[in-house]
Design a protein around this motif. Structure first.
Motif, PDB file in Angstrom:
ATOM      1  N   LEU A   1       0.825  -1.142   0.021  1.00  0.00           N
ATOM      2  CA  LEU A   1      -0.220  -0.171  -0.095  1.00  0.00           C
ATOM      3  C   LEU A   1       0.756   1.257  -0.076  1.00  0.00           C
ATOM      4  N   LYS A   2       0.267   2.372  -0.759  1.00  0.00           N
ATOM      5  CA  LYS A   2       0.738   3.746  -0.493  1.00  0.00           C
ATOM      6  C   LYS A   2      -0.232   4.411   0.316  1.00  0.00           C
ATOM      7  N   PRO A   3       0.242   5.122   1.138  1.00  0.00           N
ATOM      8  CA  PRO A   3      -0.892   6.110   1.880  1.00  0.00           C
ATOM      9  C   PRO A   3      -1.420   7.261   1.104  1.00  0.00           C
ATOM     10  N   SER A   4      -2.607   7.535   1.329  1.00  0.00           N
ATOM     11  CA  SER A   4      -3.098   8.653   0.512  1.00  0.00           C
ATOM     12  C   SER A   4      -2.333   9.919   0.369  1.00  0.00           C
TER      13      SER A   4
ATOM     14  N   PRO B   1      13.944  12.520  -0.244  1.00  0.00           N
ATOM     15  CA  PRO B   1      13.808  12.732   1.265  1.00  0.00           C
ATOM     16  C   PRO B   1      15.323  12.982   1.652  1.00  0.00           C
ATOM     17  N   PRO B   2      15.602  13.733   3.014  1.00  0.00           N
ATOM     18  CA  PRO B   2      17.042  14.176   3.329  1.00  0.00           C
ATOM     19  C   PRO B   2      17.967  12.918   3.385  1.00  0.00           C
TER      20      PRO B   2
ATOM     21  N   THR C   1      10.048   5.207  -5.419  1.00  0.00           N
ATOM     22  CA  THR C   1      10.625   4.290  -4.523  1.00  0.00           C
ATOM     23  C   THR C   1      12.061   4.669  -4.007  1.00  0.00           C
ATOM     24  N   GLU C   2      12.259   4.806  -2.809  1.00  0.00           N
ATOM     25  CA  GLU C   2      13.675   4.959  -2.262  1.00  0.00           C
ATOM     26  C   GLU C   2      14.162   3.581  -1.879  1.00  0.00           C
ATOM     27  N   ARG C   3      15.096   3.255  -3.079  1.00  0.00           N
ATOM     28  CA  ARG C   3      15.686   1.870  -3.186  1.00  0.00           C
ATOM     29  C   ARG C   3      16.606   1.196  -2.012  1.00  0.00           C
TER      30      ARG C   3
ATOM     31  N   ALA D   1      10.143   3.102   2.083  1.00  0.00           N
ATOM     32  CA  ALA D   1      10.482   3.127   0.848  1.00  0.00           C
ATOM     33  C   ALA D   1       9.556   3.632  -0.080  1.00  0.00           C
ATOM     34  N   LYS D   2       8.118   3.399  -0.077  1.00  0.00           N
ATOM     35  CA  LYS D   2       7.339   3.852  -1.053  1.00  0.00           C
ATOM     36  C   LYS D   2       6.095   4.618  -0.559  1.00  0.00           C
ATOM     37  N   GLY D   3       6.351   5.219   0.826  1.00  0.00           N
ATOM     38  CA  GLY D   3       5.342   5.895   1.434  1.00  0.00           C
ATOM     39  C   GLY D   3       5.524   7.327   1.771  1.00  0.00           C
TER      40      GLY D   3
END
Length: 270
Positions: A84-87, A100-101, A143-145, A157-159
Motif C-alpha cells: 500500500l501507498k498512503p493517501s 528525502p533528506p 521508491t527509495e531503493r 521506501a514507498k510511502g
C-alpha cells in the motif's frame, strides 16, 4: 471521457476535459450520473490536480518478468504481491517529487493505474471486475531503493509524501479499446531520455485478476487506485530533473524532482 480534478478561482472541482481544451465543471463527484454546472474553463486557466483522492493506493510488485530479473530479488511471485501507498503520498501533474533528506537512490516506476468506480469491489471474480472499474490513470510508484532493500518491507521506501504522482486525468474509455487495457505501451523518460518501455500485455497478472485478487483481501472503495506494476528500466532521479510517464491512450504524467527542503504545494495539489 476524461475526468479531471482542478483548481480554479472558485475552488476545487471535478470536470470533464473535452477535445478543445475546455473543462466543463460537474456537480459533486464523477461517480454515477454526471451533472454539469454550466461553468466552463480553458484548461490553460486552471490547475490540474491529482484526478482523484483515493482512500488507499494498492500497488502490485514484481508484475513484469523483466523487472523481476533486473531487481535480482528472486523468482516471480506465484500470486500478486501487494503493498500500500498512503493517501498522503499522492500528488498531481506538475507537482514536485521530493527527495528525502540524505537519500541518493530514489527511483521512478512507471505504471498503469486502475480507478475503482461507484460500486466498489468486494469478493468480485475476474469476470466481474470490469463492472467495478471507473477508468484508468497514470501513476509513478516512486521508491527509495536503499530503504526498500534494508527494511525488508516496503512501507517507508514507498510511502513518503509526494511518492505517488497520479494523473493527469481519469480516462473512462480507452480510445478504440473501451475499458480493455490489455495491451497498452507504458514508458518513462527522465529529461527526455527513455528509461522504461513495456506493454501491459506483459503483465504477469492482468487487470481483472488483480482487481479480483485484491477484493478478496480488502474492500476497494470508489476512487481507490490500483497500480499494476512497472516494466524494467527503473532508475534514479535527482533534484532538477523532469520525469514523464506515458501510457498509450491516456497521455503523459509529468513531474519535476526537488530536494526535501523545497516548499511544496502538494497538500493543495492532491
Amino acid at each position: 471521457m476524461r475526468i479531471v480534478r482542478f483548481a480554479s478561482p472558485s475552488g476545487m472541482s471535478f470536470g470533464v476535459l473535452d477535445g478543445d481544451g475546455q473543462v466543463a465543471q460537474i456537480e459533486g463527484h464523477p461517480f454515477g450520473t454526471i451533472s454539469f454546472t454550466g461553468q466552463r474553463f480553458a484548461q490553460a486557466d486552471v490547475r490540474l490536480l491529482s484526478p482523484i483522492l483515493p482512500s488507499k493506493v494498492v500497488c502490485v510488485g514484481k508484475n513484469y518478468a523483466a523487472h523481476v530479473q533486473e531487481m535480482k530479488t528472486g523468482d516471480a511471485p506465484e500470486e500478486p504481491l501487494l503493498f500500500l501507498k498512503p493517501s498522503t503520498s499522492v500528488i498531481g501533474p506538475g507537482d514536485a517529487i521530493r527527495i528525502p533528506p540524505g537519500s541518493t537512490n530514489v527511483h521512478h516506476e512507471a505504471e498503469l493505474g486502475v480507478v475503482i468506480g461507484a460500486r466498489g469491489a468486494r469478493h468480485v471474480s475476474p469476470e466481474q471486475a470490469a463492472a467495478s472499474i471507473f477508468g484508468y490513470t497514470i501513476g509513478n510508484d516512486v521508491t527509495e531503493r536503499d530503504m526498500q532493500r534494508s527494511d525488508g518491507q516496503w512501507t517507508r521506501a514507498k510511502g513518503f509524501d509526494s511518492f505517488c504522482p497520479l494523473g493527469p486525468w481519469i480516462e473512462t474509455d480507452l480510445p478504440g479499446l473501451g475499458k480493455d487495457p490489455a495491451d497498452l505501451e507504458v514508458t518513462c523518460t527522465v529529461d527526455g531520455e527513455l528509461r522504461q518501455q513495456g506493454r501491459t500485455s506483459q503483465l504477469l497478472f492482468d487487470v481483472p485478476t488483480l482487481v479480483s485478487y485484491i477484493s478478496q483481501v480488502m474492500t476497494l472503495l470508489p476512487g481507490d487506485v490500483v497500480l499494476t506494476g512497472t516494466p524494467s528500466g527503473v532508475g534514479p532521479i535527482r533534484p532538477g530533473q523532469r520525469v514523464e510517464v506515458t501510457v498509450e491512450g491516456l497521455g503523459t504524467l509529468a513531474n519535476t524532482v526537488s530536494g526535501a527542503d523545497t516548499v511544496s504545494t502538494a497538500g493543495g495539489a492532491r
